[in-house]
Design an enzyme around this catalytic site. Structure first.
Site, mmCIF file in Angstrom:
data_model
loop_
_atom_site.group_PDB
_atom_site.id
_atom_site.type_symbol
_atom_site.label_atom_id
_atom_site.label_comp_id
_atom_site.label_asym_id
_atom_site.label_seq_id
_atom_site.Cartn_x
_atom_site.Cartn_y
_atom_site.Cartn_z
ATOM 1 N N GLY A 64 54.877 31.879 26.762
ATOM 2 C CA GLY A 64 54.478 30.965 25.681
ATOM 3 C C GLY A 64 55.317 29.696 25.664
ATOM 4 N N HIS A 111 41.516 40.534 35.718
ATOM 5 C CA HIS A 111 42.828 39.993 36.086
ATOM 6 C C HIS A 111 43.733 41.206 36.267
ATOM 7 C CE1 HIS A 111 46.377 37.620 36.375
ATOM 8 N NE2 HIS A 111 46.897 38.127 35.279
ATOM 9 N N GLY A 115 53.525 33.369 20.217
ATOM 10 C CA GLY A 115 54.377 34.071 21.183
ATOM 11 C C GLY A 115 55.234 33.026 21.879
ATOM 12 N N ASP A 151 45.066 33.846 39.337
ATOM 13 C CA ASP A 151 44.720 34.519 40.606
ATOM 14 C C ASP A 151 44.318 33.471 41.651
ATOM 15 O OD1 ASP A 151 44.989 36.884 39.145
ATOM 16 O OD2 ASP A 151 42.850 36.965 38.659
ATOM 17 N N ARG A 203 47.191 31.648 43.206
ATOM 18 C CA ARG A 203 47.824 32.501 44.228
ATOM 19 C C ARG A 203 46.969 32.543 45.494
ATOM 20 N NH1 ARG A 203 49.355 36.750 39.440
ATOM 21 N NH2 ARG A 203 51.359 35.805 38.931
ATOM 22 N N ARG A 215 55.345 46.661 29.277
ATOM 23 C CA ARG A 215 55.473 48.121 29.300
ATOM 24 C C ARG A 215 56.944 48.525 29.331
ATOM 25 N NH1 ARG A 215 51.342 51.055 33.144
ATOM 26 N NH2 ARG A 215 53.004 51.461 34.607
ATOM 27 N N ARG A 233 50.086 52.868 30.502
ATOM 28 C CA ARG A 233 49.307 51.629 30.446
ATOM 29 C C ARG A 233 48.446 51.614 29.185
ATOM 30 N NH1 ARG A 233 46.581 47.615 33.576
ATOM 31 N NH2 ARG A 233 44.377 47.966 33.260
#
Ligand code: NAI
Length: 304
Positions: free
Chosen positions: A11, A172, A6, A145, A148, A79, A85
């Site tokens: 990536g 996550h 990717g 996470d 952050r 999406r 989802r």
């Protein structure tokens, strides 16, 4: 050698960090060969300015990943309008399964780091599909996470981000579990320095900050790429770093047959050890909820 599958936003940014910090040579694979080749060329031309010598190859040929020590999977879709989802989960699970077969063929002894979202579900899919040992298949999510979480603790306290030590576990996603009881500033528990309200505000910001970046610029790139490089460095250099990593559980924390973020020691063999911490009752409840959400997504996938 590291292969990244990717060559999109995450990536390619991860490849750049891995080269720049001299962690490894990189093979960058994408179905759009020109994208992978173009990214590789662009990075090669940056090398003299930043003084790194690592090799970078861009290709659509999976056989180029042969004998990689670590394969990082960032291939997948975001999406689109009208897509649920669950539609996204099914679409990305299909992509991940097909890639994992190529990985098992060309790099049967590698470690697989999943990045494609929803990362805990995709880690589960990659583990089941690969037939690899469970320490070799894991997902990146909690370390992002945690970056952050650390940033917002530092901001609230007006101290250096460098002095914040913290952990986030669980899904996550919105049900993530930042571990307040184990967060500290240079060893001082944050509970001694911040009020309950301040901590709740920090947790909310940690949970919503990914979505905020996406609503502002369309995707998150730099922080995930940095998080991937931290994990790649821990593995390639056998550093045994401690962080939250999505891992297939077999009874740890009382859960089985699910992949979810837990604190681990990450080193040369991937997940070297799962650390089972004592959790406050409310933290435990949050983790149970988080596991239930990931399980629900996995069960939908298996129904399909
Ligand atoms: P992107 O759309 O920029 O890149 C995805 C790339 O995957 C595209 O270049 C596409 O051509 C390629 N691709 C699709 N199918 C492929 C296949 N079968 N083989 C090889 N390449 C293939 O997306 P972006 O922004 O780089 O995000 C990638 C994934 O990472 C998404 O699922 C995103 O949600 C996830 N992500 C996960 C994070 C985490 O913390 N775990 C953080 C940020 C993003």
């Amino acid at each position: 050698m590291i292969t990244i599958i990717g060559a999109g936003r995450v990536g390619s940014a991860a490849a750049f960090n891995i080269l720049r910090y001299r962690i490894s040579d990189v093979v960058l694979i994408d179905v759009f060969e020109n994208l992978a080749k173009g990214e590789a060329l662009d990075m090669m031309q940056t090398a003299p300015a930043l003084e790194f010598d690592g090799k970078i190859v861009g290709t659509s040929d999976y056989s180029q990943m042969r004998d990689s020590e670590l394969v990082i999977i960032t291939a997948g879709e975001a999406r689109k309008p009208g897509m649920t989802r669950l539609d996204l989960i099914k679409k990305n699970a299909g992509i991940v399964k097909s890639i994992v077969h190529e990985v098992a063929k060309y790099a049967p002894n590698c470690k697989i780091m999943m990045v494609t979202n929803p990362v805990d579900v995709m880690t589960y899919v990659a583990y089941k599909e690969s037939g690899f040992k469970r320490n070799s298949v894991f997902g990146m999510g909690n370390i992002l996470d945690t970056l952050r979480f650390r940033s917002y603790i530092a901001l609230e306290l007006k101290v250096s981000r460098e002095d914040i030590r913290a952990l986030a576990i669980g899904e996550h996603g919105d049900s993530m579990v930042p571990l307040t009881e184990y967060a500290s500033v240079a060893g001082i528990p944050i509970t001694r320095l911040l009020s309950k309200e301040q901590i709740e505000k920090i947790i909310n910001m940690t949970i919503t900050s990914g979505a905020e970046v996406i609503s502002l610029k369309g995707s998150t790139v730099h922080a995930p790429a940095a998080a991937i490089a931290i994990m790649a460095d821990a593995i390639l250099r056998g550093r045994n770093r401690v962080m939250g990593v999505s891992t297939y559980l077999q009874g740890e924390y009382g859960f089985s047959d699910v992949a979810i973020g837990v604190p681990v020691v990450l080193g040369r063999n991937g997940v070297e050890k799962i650390l089972e911490l004592e959790l406050l009752p409310e933290t435990r409840k949050r983790l149970e909820k988080s596991v239930a959400i990931v399980r629900e997504a996995i069960s939908k996938l298996e129904e399909a």
